[in-house]
Scaffold this motif. Structure first.
Motif, mmCIF file in Angstrom:
data_model
loop_
_atom_site.group_PDB
_atom_site.id
_atom_site.type_symbol
_atom_site.label_atom_id
_atom_site.label_comp_id
_atom_site.label_asym_id
_atom_site.label_seq_id
_atom_site.Cartn_x
_atom_site.Cartn_y
_atom_site.Cartn_z
ATOM 1 N N VAL A 9 -20.376 4.693 -30.183
ATOM 2 C CA VAL A 9 -20.401 3.364 -29.576
ATOM 3 C C VAL A 9 -21.809 2.810 -29.757
ATOM 4 O O VAL A 9 -22.785 3.460 -29.390
ATOM 5 N N ASP A 10 -21.910 1.631 -30.335
ATOM 6 C CA ASP A 10 -23.202 0.977 -30.532
ATOM 7 C C ASP A 10 -23.621 0.331 -29.216
ATOM 8 O O ASP A 10 -23.010 -0.654 -28.788
ATOM 9 N N PRO A 11 -24.641 0.861 -28.552
ATOM 10 C CA PRO A 11 -25.048 0.313 -27.248
ATOM 11 C C PRO A 11 -25.605 -1.108 -27.345
ATOM 12 O O PRO A 11 -25.637 -1.827 -26.344
ATOM 13 N N GLU A 12 -26.038 -1.503 -28.530
ATOM 14 C CA GLU A 12 -26.547 -2.869 -28.715
ATOM 15 C C GLU A 12 -25.410 -3.889 -28.765
ATOM 16 O O GLU A 12 -25.610 -5.058 -28.469
ATOM 17 N N ARG A 13 -24.230 -3.450 -29.179
ATOM 18 C CA ARG A 13 -23.080 -4.356 -29.286
ATOM 19 C C ARG A 13 -22.180 -4.311 -28.053
ATOM 20 O O ARG A 13 -21.513 -5.282 -27.738
ATOM 21 N N CYS A 14 -22.103 -3.144 -27.405
ATOM 22 C CA CYS A 14 -21.174 -2.946 -26.286
ATOM 23 C C CYS A 14 -21.471 -3.932 -25.158
ATOM 24 O O CYS A 14 -22.625 -4.127 -24.769
ATOM 25 N N ILE A 15 -20.402 -4.555 -24.651
ATOM 26 C CA ILE A 15 -20.532 -5.493 -23.526
ATOM 27 C C ILE A 15 -19.917 -4.920 -22.248
ATOM 28 O O ILE A 15 -19.861 -5.595 -21.233
ATOM 29 N N GLY A 16 -19.445 -3.665 -22.311
ATOM 30 C CA GLY A 16 -18.908 -3.008 -21.126
ATOM 31 C C GLY A 16 -17.588 -3.564 -20.638
ATOM 32 O O GLY A 16 -17.319 -3.534 -19.443
ATOM 33 N N ALA A 24 -8.072 4.583 -23.764
ATOM 34 C CA ALA A 24 -8.229 6.006 -24.096
ATOM 35 C C ALA A 24 -9.122 6.672 -23.056
ATOM 36 O O ALA A 24 -10.226 7.115 -23.349
ATOM 37 N N ALA A 25 -8.621 6.749 -21.833
ATOM 38 C CA ALA A 25 -9.425 7.263 -20.714
ATOM 39 C C ALA A 25 -9.915 8.693 -20.936
ATOM 40 O O ALA A 25 -10.974 9.072 -20.424
ATOM 41 N N ALA A 26 -9.185 9.474 -21.701
ATOM 42 C CA ALA A 26 -9.614 10.847 -21.968
ATOM 43 C C ALA A 26 -10.773 10.906 -22.959
ATOM 44 O O ALA A 26 -11.425 11.940 -23.081
ATOM 45 N N HIS A 27 -11.058 9.790 -23.627
ATOM 46 C CA HIS A 27 -12.052 9.791 -24.695
ATOM 47 C C HIS A 27 -13.269 8.897 -24.449
ATOM 48 O O HIS A 27 -14.285 9.055 -25.117
ATOM 49 N N PHE A 28 -13.158 7.936 -23.515
ATOM 50 C CA PHE A 28 -14.271 7.012 -23.244
ATOM 51 C C PHE A 28 -14.474 6.868 -21.745
ATOM 52 O O PHE A 28 -13.528 6.930 -20.970
ATOM 53 N N ARG A 29 -15.719 6.625 -21.370
ATOM 54 C CA ARG A 29 -16.049 6.310 -19.977
ATOM 55 C C ARG A 29 -17.166 5.280 -19.982
ATOM 56 O O ARG A 29 -17.871 5.117 -20.990
ATOM 57 N N LEU A 30 -17.314 4.586 -18.872
ATOM 58 C CA LEU A 30 -18.416 3.633 -18.736
ATOM 59 C C LEU A 30 -19.561 4.323 -18.006
ATOM 60 O O LEU A 30 -19.357 4.939 -16.958
ATOM 61 N N VAL A 31 -20.745 4.223 -18.570
ATOM 62 C CA VAL A 31 -21.950 4.790 -17.974
ATOM 63 C C VAL A 31 -22.976 3.673 -17.904
ATOM 64 O O VAL A 31 -23.319 3.084 -18.930
ATOM 65 N N ASP A 32 -23.416 3.357 -16.702
ATOM 66 C CA ASP A 32 -24.371 2.265 -16.510
ATOM 67 C C ASP A 32 -23.880 0.966 -17.137
ATOM 68 O O ASP A 32 -24.646 0.204 -17.733
ATOM 69 N N GLY A 33 -22.571 0.736 -17.053
ATOM 70 C CA GLY A 33 -21.984 -0.506 -17.536
ATOM 71 C C GLY A 33 -21.683 -0.566 -19.015
ATOM 72 O O GLY A 33 -21.215 -1.577 -19.504
ATOM 73 N N THR A 36 -19.241 4.889 -23.452
ATOM 74 C CA THR A 36 -19.769 6.056 -24.144
ATOM 75 C C THR A 36 -18.606 7.002 -24.424
ATOM 76 O O THR A 36 -17.695 7.118 -23.609
ATOM 77 N N PRO A 37 -18.609 7.648 -25.580
ATOM 78 C CA PRO A 37 -17.539 8.612 -25.850
ATOM 79 C C PRO A 37 -17.717 9.848 -24.972
ATOM 80 O O PRO A 37 -18.844 10.264 -24.694
ATOM 81 N N VAL A 38 -16.613 10.427 -24.531
ATOM 82 C CA VAL A 38 -16.662 11.654 -23.749
ATOM 83 C C VAL A 38 -17.201 12.793 -24.612
ATOM 84 O O VAL A 38 -17.974 13.620 -24.154
ATOM 85 N N ALA A 39 -16.798 12.805 -25.887
ATOM 86 C CA ALA A 39 -17.283 13.810 -26.838
ATOM 87 C C ALA A 39 -17.580 13.113 -28.160
ATOM 88 O O ALA A 39 -16.902 12.156 -28.527
#
Length: 75
Positions: A9-16, A24-33, A36-39
């Motif tokens: 995930v490109d943190p510069e592009r991600c808008i949360g 894909a809840a098993a594969h992604f989570r939000l961290v500080d808005g 981020t991939p889980v793995a």
């Protein structure tokens, strides 16, 4: 056949938006808005591809871990 996919995930592009975590809840989570991939590497899963395709700003990239071929988003 691929042994796995590399997810980033490109943190510069991600808008949360959280669409990836909802898709894909098993594969992604939000961290500080931000997403981020889980793995960093995951077995191939349609939900991961769907999350990348659904990202409104194309911040998610999925590549074949063996040969670096782009899986999603489709160009």
């Amino acid at each position: 056949m691929s042994g796995g996919w590399r997810v980033s995930v490109d943190p510069e592009r991600c808008i949360g938006s959280g669409i990836c975590a909802g898709t894909a809840a098993a594969h992604f989570r939000l961290v500080d808005g931000l997403a981020t991939p889980v793995a960093r590497t995951t077995p191939p899963a349609e939900s991961v591809r769907d999350a990348a395709e659904s990202c409104p700003v194309e911040a998610i990239t999925v590549r074949d871990a063996a040969d670096d071929r782009l899986i999603a988003p489709e160009p």
